[in-house]
Design an enzyme around this catalytic site. Structure first.
Site, PDB file in Angstrom:
ATOM      1  N   ASP A 121      22.155 125.233 -40.605  1.00 52.26           N
ATOM      2  CA  ASP A 121      20.948 126.044 -40.520  1.00 52.26           C
ATOM      3  C   ASP A 121      20.480 126.486 -41.901  1.00 52.26           C
ATOM      4  OD1 ASP A 121      19.000 127.108 -38.904  1.00 52.26           O
ATOM      5  OD2 ASP A 121      20.003 129.032 -38.681  1.00 52.26           O
ATOM      6  N   ASP A 129      19.297 129.565 -31.348  1.00 50.12           N
ATOM      7  CA  ASP A 129      19.736 130.936 -31.591  1.00 50.12           C
ATOM      8  C   ASP A 129      20.230 131.604 -30.314  1.00 50.12           C
ATOM      9  OD1 ASP A 129      18.966 130.624 -34.213  1.00 50.12           O
ATOM     10  OD2 ASP A 129      16.949 131.358 -33.846  1.00 50.12           O
TER      11      ASP A 129
END
Length: 531
Positions: free
Chosen positions: A350, A428
């Site tokens: 990420d 997420d």
């Protein structure tokens, strides 16, 4: 595997959550009226030298004079008595905005509107000294429309609605994420408990947990999994225009499947009759057929209207909710060691694709943002306080459906310019959700009264709040996994350490036995079903 691959292409795109301070907003509203008829149009202005009232009631009303026959680079052809104390609209071009503003002010005009056939940009120049009147750009097409509706006798008001730093849409995203993670963990717990109950315990040789269809049980599998994700996002970056339709088709299939699985589980729990019947020796269920038709229809409706930003976000969030929920239940991590490896690698993934890749891309936009927003992501990148608004309605660009989207309510009036969303990537929700699901199942194995489940859910909630706080304070997007991974991993490890169960928590129970000759870590007696 279809529903698995869709979401893992870009694990996290929450860094695009659009936060804007009220002082950074460069879009405003032109309120045009004639008698009882009124209409609003989008304008672009520069707050630093042309401050506007924040409400319509506080805005002063001016008569609008049509001077689109001139670019107003000088006073020739314009009589001061015609524009004095009025708003005037001229054409863009031939000279800087500041020069037009100085000429309009010398003629006695109170407001200068510049009609543009090009993209509306924030008026900016070096020489605005002495300019006291508001200046704004409007679409030329909007001015023509206003003429057709109101004629030449138009009154105008200019105002810039307040846009707060904290938007109510964040609360909705927070609720969606925590509810999805909690339900995913609860569903995994229920499946694990039912599986253990029916098999006689985790030590039973014949037991195969039905709480997941895809198992990640070795570090090598996790590394390969993440490597495939990296390769896929790179392919999406270079071949977006071709692969986006494949991903959309996969999402339609995966979301319809997830919706069916979730709703069917609810109907099973409610003991709804299935209405079974047989056709040519094939057993069919009327309930399942009707439910499948409904789920497919919902997915098709989304596919057809996926670019209708005004309302389709509701349907996308519903499908995304069930998609994430089913994913958390479908994928199983065998032990805390696998959880740590997976979440750590995804955190690095990420951060790299968000913060590092902008140094290598021509547009300066990260690969993650480019893939999430599509090829026009570079056009949506602001330069300081500058904004760019298309002069004409643009054909919608295809975007990968991997985010929860909620319109920014504090900027609702400015949706005339472009709909603004707060967004949260499916990753997420799913990535920490897999850890929460493991904690929930470990509660079943250890008879620990849901302590791991509740603590991991609380850690996820605090991690999301920390993410939002960091975004608000920095006024820029953040990779949510940067906060979620430490919060959830450290909290889970702390609970296991305090309870003296770190060895069991780290190595897991039944799943590791599948790949080795080791005996189960827990005895059958400790896996008795608990409520």
């Amino acid at each position: 595997m279809h529903r698995v691959l869709v979401v893992w292409i870009t694990v996290n795109v929450s860094q695009m959550l659009p936060f804007s301070q009220q002082t950074n907003c460069q879009q405003a509203i032109l309120h045009v009226l004639n008698g009882s008829t009124a209409q609003d149009f989008c304008i672009a202005y520069n707050h630093s030298w042309t401050p506007l009232p924040q409400t319509l009631d506080a805005a002063e009303e001016y008569s609008l004079v049509n001077m689109t026959s001139t670019t107003l680079c000088n006073q020739s052809g314009v009589r001061p008595e015609v524009v004095k104390d009025k708003a005037m609209v001229v054409m863009r071009g031939d000279c800087p905005f500041s020069q037009k503003a100085q000429v309009a002010q010398s003629l006695g005009a109170s407001v200068l509107l510049i009609a543009s056939l090009e993209t509306l940009v924030t008026p900016s120049a070096d020489n605005y000294s002495g300019v006291q009147i508001p200046l704004a750009l409007m679409r030329y097409g909007d001015f023509v429309e206003a003429q057709q509706v109101f004629g030449e006798e138009m009154q105008v008001r200019l105002y810039a609605p307040r846009v707060g730093r904290i938007d109510p849409s964040l609360v909705i995203l927070l609720l969606i994420s925590i509810i999805t993670v909690a339900l995913g963990g609860y569903w995994s717990r229920a499946c694990e408990r039912d599986g253990l109950s029916s098999s006689g315990g985790c030590g039973s040789a014949g037991y195969k947990a039905d709480s997941g269809d895809l198992f990640l049980a070795s570090p090598l599998k996790v590394v390969i999994f993440v490597a495939l994700m990296c390769g896929m996002i790179i392919l999406m970056y270079y071949f977006y225009n071709y692969l986006v339709y494949i991903i959309i088709a996969m999402f339609c299939f995966a979301s319809a499947t997830a919706l069916f699985q979730c709703l069917n589980a609810v109907l099973e729990k409610l003991r709804c009759p299935s209405g079974s019947f047989t056709i040519r020796n094939t057993d069919l269920s009327a309930r399942c057929l009707i439910l499948a038709a409904v789920c497919i229809s919902v997915s098709v409706v989304w596919a057809v209207y996926r670019n209708e930003d005004r309302w389709i976000w509701i349907l996308q969030d519903i499908l995304g909710f069930f998609f994430c929920l089913n994913f958390i239940k479908t994928v199983s991590l065998s032990n805390f060691k696998i959880c740590v490896i997976l979440l750590s690698l995804l955190l690095l993934y990420d951060v790299f694709f968000v913060f590092i890749t902008p140094f290598f891309t021509k547009s300066g936009v990260s690969v993650m943002v480019q893939v999430a927003l599509g090829p026009n992501a570079s056009n949506e990148k602001t330069q300081g306080n500058m904004v760019a608004i298309p002069a004409e309605p643009q054909a919608p660009t295809e975007k990968i459906p991997i985010v929860m989207r909620v319109p920014r309510f504090s900027a609702w009036a400015l949706n005339l310019c472009q709909v603004q969303f707060s967004i949260l990537g499916y990753g997420d929700i799913i990535v920490p959700g897999l850890l929460v699901a493991y904690c929930s199942k470990f509660d079943v194995w250890m008879n620990s009264k849901k302590i791991y489940f509740f603590s991991s859910c609380l850690a996820y909630l605090l991690g999301m709040i920390a993410t939002f706080v960091a975004m608000v304070l920095s006024d820029t997007g953040q990779p949510a996994l940067l906060y979620l991974v430490p919060f959830t991993v450290i909290t889970s490890a702390a609970v296991a350490g305090c309870r003296g169960e770190m060895r069991q928590f780290w190595t897991g129970t039944f799943y590791e036995v599948l790949d080795s000759s080791r005996e189960p870590l827990l005895s059958d007696a400790r896996t008795a079903r608990t409520d």
